[in-house]
Design a protein around this motif. Structure first.
Motif, PDB file in Angstrom:
ATOM      1  N   GLU A  73     -23.941 -31.373  33.192  1.00  0.00           N
ATOM      2  CA  GLU A  73     -25.260 -31.972  32.385  1.00  0.00           C
ATOM      3  C   GLU A  73     -25.876 -32.863  32.907  1.00  0.00           C
ATOM      4  O   GLU A  73     -27.187 -33.239  32.792  1.00  0.00           O
ATOM      5  N   GLY A 121     -31.346 -24.253  22.335  1.00  0.00           N
ATOM      6  CA  GLY A 121     -31.959 -25.368  23.028  1.00  0.00           C
ATOM      7  C   GLY A 121     -31.020 -25.863  24.181  1.00  0.00           C
ATOM      8  O   GLY A 121     -31.751 -26.897  24.806  1.00  0.00           O
ATOM      9  N   TYR A 122     -29.860 -25.776  24.229  1.00  0.00           N
ATOM     10  CA  TYR A 122     -29.019 -26.424  24.961  1.00  0.00           C
ATOM     11  C   TYR A 122     -29.368 -26.315  26.615  1.00  0.00           C
ATOM     12  O   TYR A 122     -29.825 -27.054  27.306  1.00  0.00           O
ATOM     13  N   ASP A 124     -32.221 -25.090  27.456  1.00  0.00           N
ATOM     14  CA  ASP A 124     -33.772 -25.335  27.772  1.00  0.00           C
ATOM     15  C   ASP A 124     -33.838 -26.712  28.186  1.00  0.00           C
ATOM     16  O   ASP A 124     -34.527 -27.154  28.977  1.00  0.00           O
ATOM     17  N   GLN A 125     -32.907 -27.834  27.391  1.00  0.00           N
ATOM     18  CA  GLN A 125     -32.746 -29.057  27.521  1.00  0.00           C
ATOM     19  C   GLN A 125     -32.696 -29.471  29.055  1.00  0.00           C
ATOM     20  O   GLN A 125     -32.947 -30.259  29.715  1.00  0.00           O
ATOM     21  N   LEU A 126     -31.443 -28.739  29.726  1.00  0.00           N
ATOM     22  CA  LEU A 126     -30.824 -29.106  30.873  1.00  0.00           C
ATOM     23  C   LEU A 126     -31.100 -28.247  32.155  1.00  0.00           C
ATOM     24  O   LEU A 126     -30.796 -28.819  33.052  1.00  0.00           O
ATOM     25  N   PRO A 128     -34.286 -26.869  34.030  1.00  0.00           N
ATOM     26  CA  PRO A 128     -35.651 -26.565  34.234  1.00  0.00           C
ATOM     27  C   PRO A 128     -35.751 -25.280  34.812  1.00  0.00           C
ATOM     28  O   PRO A 128     -35.148 -24.892  35.581  1.00  0.00           O
ATOM     29  N   TYR A 130     -35.348 -22.350  33.257  1.00  0.00           N
ATOM     30  CA  TYR A 130     -34.652 -21.317  32.661  1.00  0.00           C
ATOM     31  C   TYR A 130     -35.531 -20.437  31.838  1.00  0.00           C
ATOM     32  O   TYR A 130     -36.262 -21.137  31.052  1.00  0.00           O
ATOM     33  N   GLN A 133     -34.630 -17.423  27.413  1.00  0.00           N
ATOM     34  CA  GLN A 133     -34.464 -17.850  25.920  1.00  0.00           C
ATOM     35  C   GLN A 133     -34.553 -16.456  25.219  1.00  0.00           C
ATOM     36  O   GLN A 133     -34.004 -16.306  24.147  1.00  0.00           O
TER      37      GLN A 133
END
Length: 187
Positions: A73, A121-122, A124-126, A128, A130, A133
């Motif tokens: 992460e 969202g996990y 997506d947040q970590l 760039p 990705y 979805q």
């Protein structure tokens, strides 16, 4: 059964591979190999020391498992995309649990397959860039699509099942793992 190569990082989440390594090795004789992005000694997030690991290189056969860790992460997470993609091209099955799915997403391997992780969202947040979805499936157990297996953190039993089946264990034999562990939760 084909070999199972488990990629660990420092602070690896030992419980995520406990069923796979413990039951897979002890009950089913799985050929387990422990590696890390750069080789060497590691310590689990719980403090369990591992004195030595080999350096992760592309695998020619079997299943490559990426164990979760808080390391995946962070900004300084190791880049293992090239050996992952080469292992996949060589015919290996790739499997990631929890933070291990981040390494798969960073390598661009989840963009075109159904997959799961630690919740919407996990990734997506970590990660760039990705682009998976629309293929994300929010479920509590492991998910296999072709030569990729993904699982959220609280799914070590279904993850162990999918990995062992991918390595060549009979489905009925592998089913003993989730069946045995589910009995604890029956009323």
């Amino acid at each position: 059964m084909q070999p199972i190569t488990i990629i660990l990082t420092d602070r690896y989440s030992d419980w995520e591979i406990g069923h796979l390594a413990g039951l897979g090795g002890a009950f089913f004789g799985a050929d387990l190999r422990f590696v890390s992005p750069s080789g060497g000694a590691l310590r689990s997030v719980a403090g369990l020391p591992l004195s030595e690991t080999a350096r992760f290189e592309p695998q020619e056969s079997g299943v490559v498992v990426i164990c979760g860790s808080p390391v995946w992460e962070g900004q300084g997470a190791p880049d293992i995309g090239v050996p992952l993609r080469q292992s996949l091209a060589n015919g290996c099955v790739l499997a990631g649990i929890c933070g291990g799915t981040i390494a798969l997403a960073r390598a661009g391997l989840l963009d075109e397959v159904a997959h799961t992780s630690n919740g919407p969202g996990y990734l997506d947040q970590l990660v760039p860039g990705y682009r998976g979805q629309s293929r994300y499936v929010d479920q509590s157990g492991a998910l296999r699509d072709g030569n990729l297996i993904t699982a959220p953190a609280p799914a070590p039993a279904s993850f162990a099942y999918e990995v062992l089946v991918a390595a060549g264990l009979d489905r009925a034999a592998a089913q003993q793992i989730p069946d045995m562990l589910a009995r604890e939760h029956q009323a």
